[in-house]
Design a protein around this motif. Structure first.
Motif, PDB file in Angstrom:
ATOM      1  N   HIS A 163      -8.118 -11.115   2.479  1.00 16.26           N
ATOM      2  CA  HIS A 163      -8.876 -10.727   3.677  1.00 16.26           C
ATOM      3  C   HIS A 163      -8.576 -11.695   4.809  1.00 16.26           C
ATOM      4  O   HIS A 163      -8.414 -12.895   4.600  1.00 16.26           O
ATOM      5  CB  HIS A 163     -10.369 -10.737   3.363  1.00 16.26           C
ATOM      6  N   HIS A 164      -8.551 -11.164   6.023  1.00 17.40           N
ATOM      7  CA  HIS A 164      -8.283 -11.996   7.191  1.00 17.40           C
ATOM      8  C   HIS A 164      -9.337 -13.074   7.389  1.00 17.40           C
ATOM      9  O   HIS A 164      -9.023 -14.153   7.916  1.00 17.40           O
ATOM     10  CB  HIS A 164      -8.167 -11.121   8.446  1.00 17.40           C
ATOM     11  N   VAL A 183      -1.934 -12.639   4.461  1.00 17.14           N
ATOM     12  CA  VAL A 183      -2.942 -11.663   4.025  1.00 17.14           C
ATOM     13  C   VAL A 183      -2.217 -10.446   3.471  1.00 17.14           C
ATOM     14  O   VAL A 183      -1.486  -9.755   4.193  1.00 17.14           O
ATOM     15  CB  VAL A 183      -3.875 -11.273   5.183  1.00 17.14           C
ATOM     16  N   VAL A 184      -2.421 -10.180   2.192  1.00 20.49           N
ATOM     17  CA  VAL A 184      -1.685  -9.122   1.495  1.00 20.49           C
ATOM     18  C   VAL A 184      -2.613  -8.021   0.995  1.00 20.49           C
ATOM     19  O   VAL A 184      -2.275  -6.841   1.009  1.00 20.49           O
ATOM     20  CB  VAL A 184      -0.882  -9.727   0.311  1.00 20.49           C
ATOM     21  N   GLY A 185      -3.811  -8.389   0.525  1.00 20.23           N
ATOM     22  CA  GLY A 185      -4.732  -7.408  -0.033  1.00 20.23           C
ATOM     23  C   GLY A 185      -5.137  -7.779  -1.439  1.00 20.23           C
ATOM     24  O   GLY A 185      -4.844  -8.871  -1.925  1.00 20.23           O
ATOM     25  N   ASP A 190      -7.768  -2.054  -5.029  1.00 21.48           N
ATOM     26  CA  ASP A 190      -6.999  -0.816  -4.857  1.00 21.48           C
ATOM     27  C   ASP A 190      -6.996   0.018  -6.137  1.00 21.48           C
ATOM     28  O   ASP A 190      -7.092   1.252  -6.086  1.00 21.48           O
ATOM     29  CB  ASP A 190      -5.565  -1.151  -4.457  1.00 21.48           C
ATOM     30  N   THR A 370     -11.387  -7.112   0.744  1.00 23.78           N
ATOM     31  CA  THR A 370     -10.023  -6.995   1.249  1.00 23.78           C
ATOM     32  C   THR A 370     -10.044  -6.378   2.636  1.00 23.78           C
ATOM     33  O   THR A 370     -10.831  -5.461   2.908  1.00 23.78           O
ATOM     34  CB  THR A 370      -9.137  -6.146   0.323  1.00 23.78           C
ATOM     35  N   SER A 371      -9.182  -6.864   3.502  1.00 25.39           N
ATOM     36  CA  SER A 371      -9.008  -6.248   4.819  1.00 25.39           C
ATOM     37  C   SER A 371      -7.771  -5.354   4.837  1.00 25.39           C
ATOM     38  O   SER A 371      -7.427  -4.796   5.874  1.00 25.39           O
ATOM     39  CB  SER A 371      -8.875  -7.335   5.895  1.00 25.39           C
ATOM     40  N   GLU A 372      -7.133  -5.202   3.661  1.00 24.33           N
ATOM     41  CA  GLU A 372      -5.945  -4.350   3.531  1.00 24.33           C
ATOM     42  C   GLU A 372      -6.146  -3.346   2.397  1.00 24.33           C
ATOM     43  O   GLU A 372      -5.351  -3.288   1.458  1.00 24.33           O
ATOM     44  CB  GLU A 372      -4.697  -5.202   3.262  1.00 24.33           C
ATOM     45  N   ARG A 375      -3.282  -1.257   0.382  1.00 22.62           N
ATOM     46  CA  ARG A 375      -1.972  -1.695   0.861  1.00 22.62           C
ATOM     47  C   ARG A 375      -1.407  -2.893   0.095  1.00 22.62           C
ATOM     48  O   ARG A 375      -0.365  -3.443   0.491  1.00 22.62           O
ATOM     49  CB  ARG A 375      -2.049  -2.021   2.353  1.00 22.62           C
ATOM     50  N   PHE A 376      -2.074  -3.333  -0.981  1.00 20.60           N
ATOM     51  CA  PHE A 376      -1.572  -4.510  -1.692  1.00 20.60           C
ATOM     52  C   PHE A 376      -0.146  -4.296  -2.197  1.00 20.60           C
ATOM     53  O   PHE A 376       0.721  -5.159  -2.002  1.00 20.60           O
ATOM     54  CB  PHE A 376      -2.472  -4.867  -2.878  1.00 20.60           C
ATOM     55  N   ARG A 379       2.516  -4.317   0.633  1.00 26.03           N
ATOM     56  CA  ARG A 379       2.645  -5.603   1.320  1.00 26.03           C
ATOM     57  C   ARG A 379       3.155  -6.697   0.370  1.00 26.03           C
ATOM     58  O   ARG A 379       3.943  -7.550   0.757  1.00 26.03           O
ATOM     59  CB  ARG A 379       1.309  -6.006   1.942  1.00 26.03           C
TER      60      ARG A 379
END
Length: 419
Positions: A163-164, A183-185, A190, A370-372, A375-376, A379
């Motif tokens: 997370h950012h 930051v990847v996730g 997921d 997570t902020s992604e 998308r893990f 990314r």
């Protein structure tokens, strides 16, 4: 901080790496997977699976020294990978190394990518003393200078974050490590998300009937955990809730199993199993059990936090004052999730938690994992191939749903058998 642990030489036999003339395939890159504990090994699998099918890459495994290393050799045996003893791994050059813990990484001859091995960074590391002198201050595990810096230099080449907002926390804990952060996730987030539509299959795998509600009891490890505080919570849930309406399942952190042994854990819980408790096997995929739950009774472990995203109400047990970073998502969850009180009947507390679950607080804390979202895989694969200096395959990354959970069977040879 390095921990000296006897190396299992009898399992991990040195391997000659200069045998290209006998190799069936000539590979271009060598990746080392560093497994400190079973839980860290499980997390790294989410990353190295993104290299599947690429014949340019050869993956090696090694067991790093760690006080929680019990079970790692068996974990590596089940994978069937090429395992190097630690003494050889630290003397060999690799193109990239992956880890999900921090001990002894400075000894490696490779750029290191470090992933978190839980939901975010929630727990504090203790102050480290050498005699009467403090050699390492208390900090947030995975973000603190204690784990990231050695001899004035940041050890990991990449620090994977989910997370950012963790960038700001890392900046407070160890600002010199910020250039290494990416930051990847979160792979578990997921996987849980794509598994939710198959909830009925996971419930069926655990033997939960259509009209029954599943209460999943999640315990992390250590004296502050749900189980560390005693068996009372499990016993009350099993004995007080009507069996025709509820099923109770226990999901224990791998450190619980590895510290005490599979046989001992099964033995301790055999009486409750006779009364209907489902014990989730540590050798299966835990995520499906979380998706199957109608209620989660947990502590400050990561599974409770992941439970916040599934729609199930969460009740907290274990120590209320567990050593959790007050700025973490876990601390936020613990601030509003109702606590299971030992001096009140269980049934009305579960009912009331279902009403409280309608609050948007759960959605807010889940969004901090997570902020992604989703998308893990994409990314993380891009990160790996960038660090390997290879062009990534053209195939699209896919997040697979969780495997069906396994329940411990008490009718197998050598097991503790309910009478």
């Amino acid at each position: 901080m390095s921990v000296t642990v006897p190396e299992p030489h009898w399992r991990h036999v040195p391997v000659r790496l200069d045998v290209e003339r006998w190799a069936t395939r000539r590979t271009r890159r060598r990746v080392l997977v560093v497994v400190h504990t079973v839980i860290s090994g499980q997390r790294i699998l989410d990353a190295i699976r993104l290299l599947e099918g690429d014949i340019r890459v050869q993956t090696f495994f090694t067991q790093a020294p760690d006080v929680f290393s019990n079970g790692v050799s068996e974990f590596l045996d089940r994978l069937g990978g090429l395992v190097l003893p630690w003494s050889q791994a630290v003397q060999t050059n690799f193109d990239l190394a992956l880890a999900a813990s921090h001990g002894s990484l400075h000894d490696l001859q490779a750029p290191v990518v470090v992933l978190p091995h839980g939901a975010g960074h929630n727990k504090f590391t203790p102050v480290v003393h050498r005699g009467r002198r403090v050699v390492a201050q208390r900090g947030v595990y995975g973000l603190s200078r204690q784990g990231l810096v050695r001899d004035g230099a940041v050890v990991p080449e990449v620090i994977v974050l989910a997370h950012h907002e963790e960038l700001a926390r890392l900046g407070r804990e160890c600002p010199e490590a910020l250039p290494a952060a990416e930051v990847v996730g979160d792979p578990c987030f997921d996987r849980l998300a794509v598994s939710l539509p198959s909830r009925a299959l996971y419930r069926e795998a655990l033997g939960v009937r259509a009209r029954q509600k599943l209460v999943l009891v999640c315990s992390t490890w250590g004296p502050d955990s749900l189980l560390g505080q005693g068996w009372g919570t499990l016993e009350r849930l099993v004995t007080e809730l009507p069996g025709d309406e509820y099923r109770i399942a226990a999901l224990l952190h791998p450190h619980v199993w590895n510290a005490h042994g599979d046989w001992q854990v099964r033995s301790w819980l055999a009486e409750l199993a006779r009364s209907g408790l489902i014990l989730v096997s540590p050798h299966g995929d835990w995520a499906g059990a979380v998706v199957a739950a109608d209620h989660i009774v947990g502590d400050h472990g990561s599974v409770s936090l992941y439970g916040a995203m599934t729609g199930a109400p969460v009740l907290m047990a274990g120590r209320l004052d567990a050593d959790v970073d007050p700025g973490s998502p876990m601390a936020e969850l613990m601030s509003f999730a109702p606590r299971l009180h030992g001096d009140r009947p269980v049934y009305p507390q579960l009912k009331r938690s279902s009403v409280l679950r309608r609050s948007h607080q759960y959605e807010r804390v889940a969004a901090r994992i997570t902020s992604e979202p989703g998308r893990f895989a994409r990314r993380m694969r891009a990160l790996l191939y960038r660090k390997l200096r290879l062009r990534a395959p053209a195939t699209r990354t896919i997040t697979e749903p969780a495997w069906l959970p396994l329940a411990v069977r008490y009718d197998e040879p050598g097991s503790v058998i309910p009478r």
